[in-house]
Design an enzyme around this catalytic site. Sequence first.
Site, mmCIF file in Angstrom:
data_model
loop_
_atom_site.group_PDB
_atom_site.id
_atom_site.type_symbol
_atom_site.label_atom_id
_atom_site.label_comp_id
_atom_site.label_asym_id
_atom_site.label_seq_id
_atom_site.Cartn_x
_atom_site.Cartn_y
_atom_site.Cartn_z
ATOM 1 N N LYS A 131 35.166 33.397 46.078
ATOM 2 C CA LYS A 131 33.963 33.270 45.822
ATOM 3 C C LYS A 131 34.679 32.651 44.718
ATOM 4 O O LYS A 131 33.903 32.322 43.389
ATOM 5 C CB LYS A 131 33.626 35.291 45.373
ATOM 6 C CG LYS A 131 34.625 35.841 44.584
ATOM 7 C CD LYS A 131 33.711 37.275 44.020
ATOM 8 C CE LYS A 131 34.859 37.873 43.943
ATOM 9 N NZ LYS A 131 35.268 39.474 44.727
ATOM 10 N N ARG B 285 33.963 51.672 41.901
ATOM 11 C CA ARG B 285 32.384 50.645 41.372
ATOM 12 C C ARG B 285 31.814 51.487 42.267
ATOM 13 O O ARG B 285 30.711 52.354 42.504
ATOM 14 C CB ARG B 285 33.584 49.588 41.934
ATOM 15 C CG ARG B 285 32.224 48.253 41.565
ATOM 16 C CD ARG B 285 32.963 46.938 41.497
ATOM 17 N NE ARG B 285 33.040 46.462 42.680
ATOM 18 C CZ ARG B 285 33.843 45.382 42.646
ATOM 19 N NH1 ARG B 285 34.381 44.497 42.019
ATOM 20 N NH2 ARG B 285 33.709 44.754 43.869
HETATM 21 C C1 LIG Z 1 35.896 39.393 44.994
HETATM 22 C C2 LIG Z 1 35.965 41.297 46.011
HETATM 23 C C3 LIG Z 1 37.510 40.993 47.187
HETATM 24 C C4 LIG Z 1 38.329 40.233 46.980
HETATM 25 O O1 LIG Z 1 38.769 40.259 45.742
HETATM 26 P P1 LIG Z 1 40.408 40.000 45.197
HETATM 27 O O2 LIG Z 1 40.983 40.197 44.133
HETATM 28 O O3 LIG Z 1 39.918 38.343 44.781
HETATM 29 O O4 LIG Z 1 41.772 39.679 46.441
HETATM 30 C C5 LIG Z 1 37.308 41.820 47.689
HETATM 31 N N1 LIG Z 1 36.353 42.548 48.356
HETATM 32 C C6 LIG Z 1 35.016 42.459 46.943
HETATM 33 C C7 LIG Z 1 34.087 43.734 47.715
HETATM 34 C C8 LIG Z 1 35.039 41.593 46.290
HETATM 35 O O5 LIG Z 1 34.057 41.635 45.295
#
Ligand SMILES: *Cc1c(COP(=O)(O)O)cnc(C)c1O
Length: 363
Positions: free
Chosen positions: A38, A131
């Site tokens: 993302k 969250r």
């Molecule tokens: C963005 C996201 C990740 C990745 O997080 P990083 O800190 O970039 O490794 C993993 N799990 C979920 C649910 C996310 O939204």
Amino acid sequence: MGKVYPCLEADLSKLIHNVKEIVSICNKNNIKVTAVTKVFCAYRPIVESILQGGVSELADSRILNLKKMEDLNCKKTLLRIPMVSECYEVVRYSDMSLNSEIDTIKKLSMAAVELNKVHDILLMVDIGDLREGVLVEDAIDTVRQIITLDNINLVGLGTNVTCYGGLIPDTENLGKLIRLKHDIKNIFNLDLSIISGGNSSSLYMVINDTIPKEVNNLRIGESIVLGVETAYGELIPNCYKDAFILKSEIIELKYKPSVPNGNIGLNSFGEKPQFEDKGIRKRAIVALGKQDVRMEGLKPLDENISIFGASSDHLILDVTDSKEDLKIGDIVEFKLSYGTLLSAMTSPYIEKSYKNEEVYNYI
Ligand SMILES: *Cc1c(COP(=O)(O)O)cnc(C)c1O
């Protein structure tokens, strides 16, 4: 036409290297890495480099990005809890999604039946970051409902921390996930195959060997792109922190005082600016502003350059101490924090470019 500025340059060979290092650390602990796409909007050369680095599973928070990867023959996961309105697309473009709402999972089941597919569910459990995720005490009841649904396969439990609440993963809070796995086995005789123990903030536990052995998956984005673990912000051994560089061009270079002359009102963002009188300084303006990218989290690569401030289209730098003989038209380079990288990636004003493009030959 020459190069276009401002531009964000991704060094693909550094990215491949970071992926290899992280995959290798995780594989030693029997942990599979799901690469999160993302932050770079699933841009194709980066996605292909990441696959080249040795991951076989990709995840993104948006259907739009998953669509871009439709033709890639690997497992794809939707990271953000699905909207009810997108359930059909979720089943179509992903093999698995992260979920916490039974009503949404029911809609996914209907979509899966219609599309004649089986959709995998990773049930998200909130172990304290506040969250997404079902509360630990509600998890068993949710599982009871999920396992009755057609074309839905509950494959595991997941958790996400250090995002909203800043909770750092440890053996105690991850232990809640593992106890649930055992409870589910005892109550439903269901052996969940995936325990997804978080994101880049869980990597420190892999590095220092404290990650519970039941955790067999991590979803990693930031560590791949910025080479750091995110619980304490430490560099991951042998990883590059500068795989992404933002480049901007100098449009004005002059010696000026460091405090404006006259009465000070509000700046263009309605704030009352503060100035430190450093006397006459050599100031460079680069063609980059708040409209292009989030300014907090930009750091000049040249440590002798500092940032005075920015407006919509101009970034003013103090280049007095730089050893470089800077001229109009020269390029100033910056490292980026996660938030700033994200804003540069999604900005239509920032050109995207790639270095060492020849290193990947993924097909
Ligand atoms: C963005 C996201 C990740 C990745 O997080 P990083 O800190 O970039 O490794 C993993 N799990 C979920 C649910 C996310 O939204």
